[in-house]
Design a protein around this motif. Structure first.
Motif, PDB file in Angstrom:
ATOM      1  N   VAL A   1       0.812  -1.308   0.029  1.00  0.00           N
ATOM      2  CA  VAL A   1       0.049  -0.015  -0.136  1.00  0.00           C
ATOM      3  C   VAL A   1       0.865   1.308   0.078  1.00  0.00           C
ATOM      4  N   THR A   2       0.239   2.160  -0.632  1.00  0.00           N
ATOM      5  CA  THR A   2       0.866   3.830  -0.364  1.00  0.00           C
ATOM      6  C   THR A   2      -0.129   4.634   0.145  1.00  0.00           C
ATOM      7  N   VAL A   3       0.304   5.502   1.176  1.00  0.00           N
ATOM      8  CA  VAL A   3      -0.448   6.380   1.785  1.00  0.00           C
ATOM      9  C   VAL A   3      -0.153   7.825   1.382  1.00  0.00           C
ATOM     10  N   THR A   4      -0.896   8.685   0.554  1.00  0.00           N
ATOM     11  CA  THR A   4      -0.752  10.020   0.233  1.00  0.00           C
ATOM     12  C   THR A   4      -1.867  11.017   0.723  1.00  0.00           C
ATOM     13  N   THR A   5      -1.170  12.090   0.927  1.00  0.00           N
ATOM     14  CA  THR A   5      -2.016  13.199   1.870  1.00  0.00           C
ATOM     15  C   THR A   5      -2.835  13.889   0.803  1.00  0.00           C
ATOM     16  N   ILE A   6      -3.952  14.283   1.285  1.00  0.00           N
ATOM     17  CA  ILE A   6      -5.052  14.667   0.294  1.00  0.00           C
ATOM     18  C   ILE A   6      -5.290  16.379   1.187  1.00  0.00           C
ATOM     19  N   PRO A   7      -4.643  17.526   0.542  1.00  0.00           N
ATOM     20  CA  PRO A   7      -4.871  18.738   1.452  1.00  0.00           C
ATOM     21  C   PRO A   7      -6.282  19.242   1.562  1.00  0.00           C
ATOM     22  N   LEU A   8      -6.527  19.481   2.717  1.00  0.00           N
ATOM     23  CA  LEU A   8      -8.075  19.981   2.798  1.00  0.00           C
ATOM     24  C   LEU A   8      -7.883  21.429   3.169  1.00  0.00           C
ATOM     25  N   GLN A   9      -9.096  21.811   3.639  1.00  0.00           N
ATOM     26  CA  GLN A   9      -9.128  23.342   4.205  1.00  0.00           C
ATOM     27  C   GLN A   9      -9.913  23.344   5.346  1.00  0.00           C
ATOM     28  N   HIS A  10      -9.426  23.598   6.544  1.00  0.00           N
ATOM     29  CA  HIS A  10     -10.078  23.612   7.751  1.00  0.00           C
ATOM     30  C   HIS A  10      -9.610  25.101   8.465  1.00  0.00           C
ATOM     31  N   ARG A  11      -9.930  24.845   9.670  1.00  0.00           N
ATOM     32  CA  ARG A  11      -9.519  26.107  10.474  1.00  0.00           C
ATOM     33  C   ARG A  11      -8.100  26.090  10.980  1.00  0.00           C
ATOM     34  N   ILE A  12      -7.459  25.087  10.869  1.00  0.00           N
ATOM     35  CA  ILE A  12      -6.123  24.862  11.069  1.00  0.00           C
ATOM     36  C   ILE A  12      -5.582  23.925   9.839  1.00  0.00           C
ATOM     37  N   PRO A  13      -4.272  23.502   9.979  1.00  0.00           N
ATOM     38  CA  PRO A  13      -3.873  22.822   8.798  1.00  0.00           C
ATOM     39  C   PRO A  13      -4.184  21.504   9.012  1.00  0.00           C
ATOM     40  N   CYS A  14      -4.816  20.744   7.832  1.00  0.00           N
ATOM     41  CA  CYS A  14      -5.630  19.591   7.745  1.00  0.00           C
ATOM     42  C   CYS A  14      -5.502  19.105   6.661  1.00  0.00           C
ATOM     43  N   CYS A  15      -5.161  17.609   6.640  1.00  0.00           N
ATOM     44  CA  CYS A  15      -4.977  16.736   5.473  1.00  0.00           C
ATOM     45  C   CYS A  15      -5.999  15.357   5.574  1.00  0.00           C
ATOM     46  N   GLY A  16      -6.486  15.196   4.510  1.00  0.00           N
ATOM     47  CA  GLY A  16      -6.887  13.754   4.314  1.00  0.00           C
ATOM     48  C   GLY A  16      -5.932  12.663   3.768  1.00  0.00           C
ATOM     49  N   PHE A  17      -6.188  11.448   3.554  1.00  0.00           N
ATOM     50  CA  PHE A  17      -5.309  10.495   3.313  1.00  0.00           C
ATOM     51  C   PHE A  17      -5.870   9.444   2.283  1.00  0.00           C
ATOM     52  N   LEU A  18      -5.094   9.100   1.266  1.00  0.00           N
ATOM     53  CA  LEU A  18      -5.571   8.318   0.331  1.00  0.00           C
ATOM     54  C   LEU A  18      -4.518   6.834   0.270  1.00  0.00           C
ATOM     55  N   PHE A  19      -5.482   5.763   0.430  1.00  0.00           N
ATOM     56  CA  PHE A  19      -4.799   4.506   0.689  1.00  0.00           C
ATOM     57  C   PHE A  19      -4.866   3.798  -0.529  1.00  0.00           C
ATOM     58  N   SER A  20      -3.650   3.557  -1.482  1.00  0.00           N
ATOM     59  CA  SER A  20      -3.751   3.029  -2.674  1.00  0.00           C
ATOM     60  C   SER A  20      -3.253   1.215  -2.598  1.00  0.00           C
ATOM     61  N   GLU A  21      -3.839   0.618  -2.859  1.00  0.00           N
ATOM     62  CA  GLU A  21      -3.393  -0.800  -2.944  1.00  0.00           C
ATOM     63  C   GLU A  21      -2.412  -1.144  -4.086  1.00  0.00           C
ATOM     64  N   LYS A  22      -1.344  -1.500  -3.921  1.00  0.00           N
ATOM     65  CA  LYS A  22      -0.333  -2.068  -4.846  1.00  0.00           C
ATOM     66  C   LYS A  22      -0.764  -3.360  -5.630  1.00  0.00           C
ATOM     67  N   PRO A  23      -0.590  -3.510  -6.876  1.00  0.00           N
ATOM     68  CA  PRO A  23      -0.978  -4.757  -7.628  1.00  0.00           C
ATOM     69  C   PRO A  23      -0.336  -5.928  -6.916  1.00  0.00           C
ATOM     70  N   GLY A  24      -1.211  -6.857  -6.890  1.00  0.00           N
ATOM     71  CA  GLY A  24      -0.824  -8.222  -6.437  1.00  0.00           C
ATOM     72  C   GLY A  24      -0.214  -9.136  -7.485  1.00  0.00           C
ATOM     73  N   PHE A  25       0.006 -10.448  -7.195  1.00  0.00           N
ATOM     74  CA  PHE A  25       0.795 -11.340  -7.890  1.00  0.00           C
ATOM     75  C   PHE A  25      -0.424 -11.884  -8.925  1.00  0.00           C
ATOM     76  N   HIS A  26       0.289 -12.245 -10.182  1.00  0.00           N
ATOM     77  CA  HIS A  26      -0.525 -12.918 -11.038  1.00  0.00           C
ATOM     78  C   HIS A  26      -1.176 -14.240 -10.588  1.00  0.00           C
ATOM     79  N   HIS A  27      -2.299 -14.715 -10.842  1.00  0.00           N
ATOM     80  CA  HIS A  27      -2.866 -16.205 -10.330  1.00  0.00           C
ATOM     81  C   HIS A  27      -2.442 -17.169 -11.231  1.00  0.00           C
ATOM     82  N   ILE A  28      -1.827 -17.984 -10.657  1.00  0.00           N
ATOM     83  CA  ILE A  28      -1.113 -19.392 -11.492  1.00  0.00           C
ATOM     84  C   ILE A  28      -2.288 -20.186 -11.980  1.00  0.00           C
ATOM     85  N   ILE A  29      -2.318 -20.810 -13.165  1.00  0.00           N
ATOM     86  CA  ILE A  29      -3.208 -21.611 -13.761  1.00  0.00           C
ATOM     87  C   ILE A  29      -2.465 -22.982 -13.484  1.00  0.00           C
ATOM     88  N   ARG A  30      -3.105 -23.827 -12.561  1.00  0.00           N
ATOM     89  CA  ARG A  30      -2.294 -24.859 -12.280  1.00  0.00           C
ATOM     90  C   ARG A  30      -2.337 -25.870 -13.293  1.00  0.00           C
TER      91      ARG A  30
END
Length: 304
Positions: A134-163
């Motif tokens: 996973v990667t986590v990236t900030t999402i700049p928001l606008q609030h009364r004080i400095p504030c960020c959200g977060f974007l969780f992005s899954e990394k690609p998994g493995f190929h699936h074996i055809i037995r």
């Protein structure tokens, strides 16, 4: 598919009520836990969720308002009482370490583990965490004080074996990991067997975006475009639009607009004002704009 869950621990706003705990969530990504915000009572809710404390190594704090971080000190102390040894990393805007250092020095001077603070900038999106899944990236928001959200992005998994194909070509065991990672197979005779003949494609990657306290901000749309799940604060109903602007919060209708324009698959709204005995009003206003909207509630687990 690999596990990717969102657990709602609390979805209330600043004023405590008997209906909701203060804001806190846990993302369970392949059995690694990531906490987002840690309002008062978060550790009690974490126990109720039956998630394993030992798998929580990173906490992301969106901003330094009490309803998003008052539970943090108690959680750190409890981890110490449980004999934790693994390092705990807390990601936050600037200032949290300075606030917590005196309390940790007084109440937790003999902690059995290390607590580290990593500060991030709230003005531009930035990658603040990465591992093999996973990667986590900030999402700049606008609030009364400095504030960020977060974007969780899954990394690609493995190929699936055809037995059947692996058996047919008598692929040796030591080649399997390479093939799962997309490599072709070369037989002892020098024949190249394309990976596509041996595997099926990896599962699609998934994304979760958390947008904490913020005034209505259309700039968010581009960064959360197409995510599988979006949490967006919906503190007020549209009748309280003036109050929302004054306090730098959003209405349910505005949250739904963000979800619709970003083309997200599902929207969950939360951070409800204590004035609403029944959040059904907020759900109705949001659903009128974006039907794929659900209400956050304590104990809710959403599969991403």
């Amino acid at each position: 598919m690999e596990k990717f869950e969102l657990h709602i621990l609390g979805c209330g706003s600043a004023l405590p009520t008997t209906r909701h705990f203060a804001t806190s969530q846990v993302v369970n990504m392949r059995d690694k836990l990531f906490m987002i915000d840690c309002g008062e009572g978060a550790q009690m809710q974490l126990r109720r969720s039956r998630l394993k404390f030992t798998r929580l190594n990173h906490i992301f704090i969106s901003h330094l308002h009490g309803d998003h971080c008052f539970g943090l000190f108690g959680l750190i102390s409890t981890f110490g009482l449980l004999g934790r040894t693994a390092e705990l990393c807390i990601h936050s805007p600037k200032g949290l370490e300075e606030l917590f250092a005196p309390m940790l020095g007084f109440f937790c001077r003999n902690l059995s583990y290390k607590v580290t603070f990593q500060e991030f900038d709230t003005k531009e999106p930035s990658l603040i965490y990465e591992d093999r899944s996973v990667t986590v990236t900030t999402i700049p928001l606008q609030h009364r004080i400095p504030c960020c959200g977060f974007l969780f992005s899954e990394k690609p998994g493995f190929h699936h074996i055809i037995r059947e194909m692996i058996d047919f070509y008598e692929v040796p065991l030591y080649e399997i990991n390479r093939i799962k990672n997309g490599a072709d197979y070369v037989t002892p005779e020098g024949v190249v067997v394309p990976n596509a003949r041996l595997t099926t494609a990896p599962d699609p990657v998934r994304t979760y975006a958390y947008c904490s306290d913020t005034i209505f901000r259309e700039k968010i749309i581009e960064q959360v475009k197409g995510v599988d799940l979006l949490f967006h604060e919906a503190t007020f109903a549209q009748s309280e639009l003036a109050r929302a602007k004054e306090t730098f919060h959003s209405t349910a209708e505005q949250a739904a607009f963000i979800g619709r324009e970003a083309g997200v698959k599902k929207l969950v709204i939360g951070h409800f004002s204590a004035r609403y005995e029944d959040e059904g009003l907020l759900l109705r206003e949001a659903s009128a704009v974006f039907p794929s909207t659900i209400l956050a509630k304590e104990g809710l687990c959403i599969q991403v």
